[in-house]
Scaffold this motif. Sequence first.
Motif, PDB file in Angstrom:
ATOM      1  N   ASP A 113      23.085  62.456  20.776  1.00 27.62           N
ATOM      2  CA  ASP A 113      23.895  61.241  20.710  1.00 27.62           C
ATOM      3  C   ASP A 113      23.925  60.519  22.057  1.00 27.62           C
ATOM      4  O   ASP A 113      23.828  59.301  22.114  1.00 27.62           O
ATOM      5  CB  ASP A 113      25.318  61.584  20.257  1.00 27.62           C
ATOM      6  CG  ASP A 113      25.320  61.949  18.780  1.00 27.62           C
ATOM      7  OD1 ASP A 113      24.315  61.614  18.106  1.00 27.62           O
ATOM      8  OD2 ASP A 113      26.286  62.566  18.327  1.00 27.62           O
ATOM      9  N   THR A 114      24.051  61.300  23.116  1.00 27.83           N
ATOM     10  CA  THR A 114      24.046  60.694  24.450  1.00 27.83           C
ATOM     11  C   THR A 114      22.764  59.895  24.658  1.00 27.83           C
ATOM     12  O   THR A 114      22.793  58.761  25.135  1.00 27.83           O
ATOM     13  CB  THR A 114      24.093  61.796  25.534  1.00 27.83           C
ATOM     14  OG1 THR A 114      24.814  62.906  25.033  1.00 27.83           O
ATOM     15  CG2 THR A 114      24.681  61.275  26.818  1.00 27.83           C
ATOM     16  N   CYS A 115      21.662  60.520  24.323  1.00 23.21           N
ATOM     17  CA  CYS A 115      20.377  59.867  24.525  1.00 23.21           C
ATOM     18  C   CYS A 115      20.284  58.603  23.690  1.00 23.21           C
ATOM     19  O   CYS A 115      19.864  57.552  24.181  1.00 23.21           O
ATOM     20  CB  CYS A 115      19.233  60.785  24.130  1.00 23.21           C
ATOM     21  SG  CYS A 115      19.014  62.150  25.228  1.00 23.21           S
ATOM     22  N   LEU A 116      20.735  58.737  22.461  1.00 25.43           N
ATOM     23  CA  LEU A 116      20.634  57.602  21.554  1.00 25.43           C
ATOM     24  C   LEU A 116      21.452  56.433  22.091  1.00 25.43           C
ATOM     25  O   LEU A 116      20.983  55.290  22.125  1.00 25.43           O
ATOM     26  CB  LEU A 116      21.130  58.026  20.167  1.00 25.43           C
ATOM     27  CG  LEU A 116      20.691  57.156  19.007  1.00 25.43           C
ATOM     28  CD1 LEU A 116      19.183  57.023  18.972  1.00 25.43           C
ATOM     29  CD2 LEU A 116      21.170  57.765  17.700  1.00 25.43           C
ATOM     30  N   ASN A 117      22.668  56.752  22.568  1.00 27.29           N
ATOM     31  CA  ASN A 117      23.495  55.679  23.129  1.00 27.29           C
ATOM     32  C   ASN A 117      22.810  55.035  24.323  1.00 27.29           C
ATOM     33  O   ASN A 117      22.810  53.812  24.460  1.00 27.29           O
ATOM     34  CB  ASN A 117      24.855  56.227  23.548  1.00 27.29           C
ATOM     35  CG  ASN A 117      25.693  56.542  22.328  1.00 27.29           C
ATOM     36  OD1 ASN A 117      25.460  55.965  21.260  1.00 27.29           O
ATOM     37  ND2 ASN A 117      26.624  57.464  22.462  1.00 27.29           N
ATOM     38  N   GLY A 118      22.240  55.890  25.166  1.00 29.12           N
ATOM     39  CA  GLY A 118      21.543  55.367  26.341  1.00 29.12           C
ATOM     40  C   GLY A 118      20.413  54.444  25.925  1.00 29.12           C
ATOM     41  O   GLY A 118      20.239  53.353  26.487  1.00 29.12           O
ATOM     42  N   LEU A 119      19.685  54.860  24.917  1.00 24.17           N
ATOM     43  CA  LEU A 119      18.540  54.057  24.482  1.00 24.17           C
ATOM     44  C   LEU A 119      19.004  52.737  23.872  1.00 24.17           C
ATOM     45  O   LEU A 119      18.383  51.697  24.075  1.00 24.17           O
ATOM     46  CB  LEU A 119      17.706  54.844  23.471  1.00 24.17           C
ATOM     47  CG  LEU A 119      16.930  56.021  24.064  1.00 24.17           C
ATOM     48  CD1 LEU A 119      16.336  56.881  22.959  1.00 24.17           C
ATOM     49  CD2 LEU A 119      15.831  55.538  24.991  1.00 24.17           C
TER      50      LEU A 119
END
Lengths: 448, 937
Positions: free
Chosen positions: B418-424
């Motif tokens: 989720d963190t990565c997705l938000n960052g992306l």
Amino acid sequence: MLVSLLMLCWSVDFFSSSKPTTVLITVPAEMINSLFLISHSGDIFLEKHWKSVISRSVCDYFLEAKEKAGDPENVAPVLQTPHHYLISIYRGKLFFLSVTQTEVPPLFVIEFLHRVADTFQDYFGDCSEVLIKENTVTVYELLEEMLDNGFPLATESNVLKEMIRPPTILRSVVNTLTGGSNVGGTLPTGQLSNVPWRRAGVKYTNNEAYFDVIEEIDAILDKSGTTVFAEIQGVIEACVKLTGMPDLTLSFMNPRLLDDVSFHPCVRFKRWESEHVLSFIPPDGNFRLMSYHVSSQNLVAIPVYVKQNISFLETGSCGRLDITIGPKQTMGKTVESLMVTIPMPKSVLSVNLTATQGTYTFDLTTKVVLWDVGKLNPQKLPNLRGSISIQTGAPKPEENPSINIDMKLQQLAISGLKVSRLDMYGEKYKPFKGVKYVTKAGKFQVRT
Amino acid sequence: FLRDYAALLSPAAFPPHRHDDLKEMLDSNKDSLKLEAMKRIVAMIARGKNASDLFPAVVKNVACKNIEVKKLVYVYLVRYAEEQQDLALLSISTFQRGLKDPNQLIRASALRVLSSIRVTIIVPIMMLAIKEAASDMSPYVRKTAAHAIPKLYSLDPEQKDQLIEVIEKLLADKTTLVAGSVVMAFEEVCPERIDLIHKNYRKLCNLLIDVEEWGQVVIINMLTRYARTQFLNPNINKTFYGSDEDEDEDEEEKEKKAEAAAMAKRKPYVMDPDHRLLLRNTKPLLQSRNAAVVMAVAQLYFHLAPKAEVGVIAKALVRLLRSHSEVQYVVLQNVATMTIKRRGMFEPYLKSFYIRSTDPTQIKILKLEVLTNLANETNISTILREFQTYIKSMDKDFVAATIQAIGRCATNIGEVRDTCLNGLVQLLSNRDELVVAESVVVIKKLLQMQPEKHSDIIKHMAKLTDNIQVPMARASILWLIGEYCEHVPKIAPDVLRKMAKSFTNEEDIVKLQILNLAAKLYLTNSKQTKLLTQYVLNLAKYDQNYDIRDRARFIRQLIVPTEKSGALSKYAKKLFLALKPAPVLESPFKDRDHFQLGSLSHLLNAKAGGYQELPDWPESAPDPSVRNVEVKESVRAVGTVTYRNTGAPRGPQQTEGSEESDSASGSESGSGSEGSGSASESEESGEVSVSEEEEGEEEEKKTKKRELKKAVQESERSPTHFEGFINLLFSRGFLFSVRFPSLNVDFYLFLPVEPAPSPQVTPVNNLLSNSLVTDLEGLSLSEAVLSPAVSRNASVFLALKSYELLHRITGEGLSVEYCFSRQPFSPDANMVAVQMQFTNSSTSDTKNLHMEDVKLQSGMRVKDFPEIESLPAGETATAVMGIDFCDSTQAANFQLCTHTRKFFVSIQPPVGELMRPVFLTENEFKKEQGERSFKVQ
């Protein structure tokens, strides 16, 4: 053109698929078949073949890749063409391109090519197109001795110098007058000995051995000045001019500091493993005795801090730059030869800065700001500030440029490494011995 | 010069007469003119200009007295001989003469040039020359012969069988000079003849460290292949117990492994001592300055070492990252492959792979690959923080690679998805289109894992279609909307409407996705989209690209029911809206390790010509005895004193001449006459092979012990088999010998098998069965027992080496030196006598010199020296103490006390001092041998 490309593709496929895996096909194997020297601009100015001649048109594949890559640093060192493999290095604005037809460890070739470049540097003072062209015959003679049938033969500088004398101004004058040669009259006995790095019959009136302990700090600091990553790499460069066959032992006060080491082939592993001393019969002249890495448990002292603020305004095509450098952990030494390099974004047009100390330049083509600070005075910290102008219409650069620092601290090995003594065996005379310490910034980068 | 250039520029202008001036110069009888001409000719060759018409003029000078002219003529000859075969023959007799020259260097150079002349007609001459040179006295000439072998082979492959004979002969050579070159010849001519290596295997392992760098690389690579055919997989047990790293093996392989493991379980794995020998002897080369050597050892460890030991290579490889960028490039490729199989080994060096803005892009991308491979639950937050700074880089290719790397981390490590997705998603508002496009592609892949949670992201992306132009990104968005149209029921038809408008201007991949989207919407929401879909299909029907026309036709048949449409249209929904598995984002370096690491093939991920496959481990080990060698061989092979392994500094090797007379024992020849204590030296060379045993080798030692016991028993049964016993000791590495040519004696050493075993045993004695030991013990005590004619104790004619125990300065005026007196220590026969010399160079007397607080390893014992009451200023006193080192090289630590001070000191014995050497002449040895009296400590 398209058709010919297709043909090439087809022939690649044909080449690889036609080779059954079970049947061993004998391919005329060799390590390095040919070498081409290519200038920065793509001019092939020297070729040497150790086996059958390979047409220089093979370089076209390389030149194409070079064109594509743009930056010469970005050309892949290994390229595959339908019938050859091209392995290249980039040194001194030159490409050393070797051609091989069969499997060979790529590092083997790369390491060898660098050794060739080192040899040129050693012989001619630098490894550049002009010097190589000036000394074509010597270059050819060297290449002839360094490789036999594509396999390295004599790569030790001491052995080569016995066979082919390096050019000096005096000698070239004498040679033109007398028709003398720069090929050694004596035969290379060094090649026969099992101390191949040392030539026989060395004689000096002043016997001296100097060792430079040079340490480099590699570091990445983040915006706030915290260390992201730091380590110390060191080398010991030696200049040994001793008569006969001296056997030296160099010992350290604190050898435990050294975490990872690599040696010149003259160093005896066994003694290092058992006693942590360097025992060796040195080559004659300059050589790198060892490289080391200081164990990462020790905290690395960072000699300077950088206070910086680089910003680009959202509106209007300009930005601000303000950099101050101050001493941090200098161990009581002065920071010298301080130099700051900032590669600016490509959209930067010009900069208008003032330096309280030293001078700065801005290269319009590479967009690099170079600030030569000189000595760091702790009382009066050097500062560089001013404005940056950006191409009108260009968007605000996404990121801030990083700051690269160069510096030097004399008489200090930042890791604390100390040589305790140097002993000589095997010869009777008393040599003059000296050890010097220097710390430099290696890849020292501040992110902004 | 000008004239020359003119001639070069327009060769057609003066075809017959060009280079006339050069010809004239070559014909003159002045060497300086000849030299000048040759220099100009070589410069022409270097520039790639044709100088072949000068051949007759040049070849005449092949026997020129001037050495530089001669060398340049050779250069010319080798370059053009192939084109001017007949004329080249004129030069052959000169080289044939050279082959007979008394000077080895001239012989070698003649052979070198002769073998480089690629003229088929001289093949028989070359063959003869190579055969002769292969038995030349001089190792340098033999080396040249080895170099000539592949040259002849490429000229005429028919000669293979004869050449193999020469290779076989040269492989048996014992000099370091020849070893590298002959293995290179072996690799090029007959790499399949692994059987030729058996007898030379141990010798090659032992010589390796002193072979020149380039030869080391070739030998190590060859030995890697050899070991894969001869030894068992050291990791086979561990895979059975479920290692976490090899999860991705397919079932079949697993079964196979389990089977093998089950077999191995019945018979516990014991590493072949020869396998161990290879690992041990290559390890120090990780410290080489030559990157190719380091890489060769690294791949050897990766392919051959037990998992627990592979870790040592990481540090060395990380060190190479400091080298030139080409070296970094190759090393990083290999590290990337290694990190997939053995992630743990590089984890401590994570930060060494951090990227600098000054790195070239190709290095950045490789480092990124390694960082991604190293990511796990514990370090992911650090890595992601690092990635955040990379995203801001000016280098857009690198940014794109970083985004993909984030995607891979997100799929591999669930916690951070989720963190990565938000960052992306944040990156979607980036100004740079490439960044946005790459993010879209990666987000698409991530969303596929759990689409229901992220309909808002899909909506957000739908909006992007207005701005984003990169085809791949547009295609990705359209696919997402089509696939998850149920999550965005309102937006999807609108997107299709917009796309229908711009259809004709889109790229092909985008058009295909528009068709896809239309089809899916038609199936789920035909009310709203029926007309739009028809419209799009019609547009596609007349598209220029036949793929698109094809697709349109196909889709129409499937989704638009007509009377003609077949049974398939019933399943259209199932076909289009089937649940699709989420894509697996994996490293491009996965499975590359089936290529031998460090090879060109590995780098290209394709088999290069001449690549030798790395064989699979054998199921059961082939007979290890094939590597045993007869005693004569091993005496020299094993006992050879090498330069880099010797401990004590010593005089240099003799260089000239000596090789000629004593070529076989070339590298040993220097040690006999030097005064620096040759005995201890040769012992140290033995130490290399035995005392270096590592802790984890208990098994191996036990088998060794067993073997030794057996050997002793055997030799006892039949006294005449003594020689066989010695042979066995040699072959197992218990016994070493060094030959002193000046004395014409062989010096045998018996080495302890283990360094520090249990306290009560002195291992060697215990190992030998009692009867033999008692026989021998009598001999070993003093020289009086041996008849004086037979033995001279080493101490008689070798200066004792003294060591410093306490320096004058640290000892505040008291200095202490000690030496191993090599006399029996009378109070305890197991102790080594240490003679200490105290010198008081201070101005006051030193009193009550004694030792206390002795710290020892278990099993070691010390007998203190008698207290010295008083040592007046300027005086010297000696005392003897005894130490039982228990056959280990552990230091004995103690405090040296005076009436005022205490000094911490330690005594560490060189292995040589733990043994007592005996010298025998050949006859005496034979006599002793007959009586089975063999001396050991």
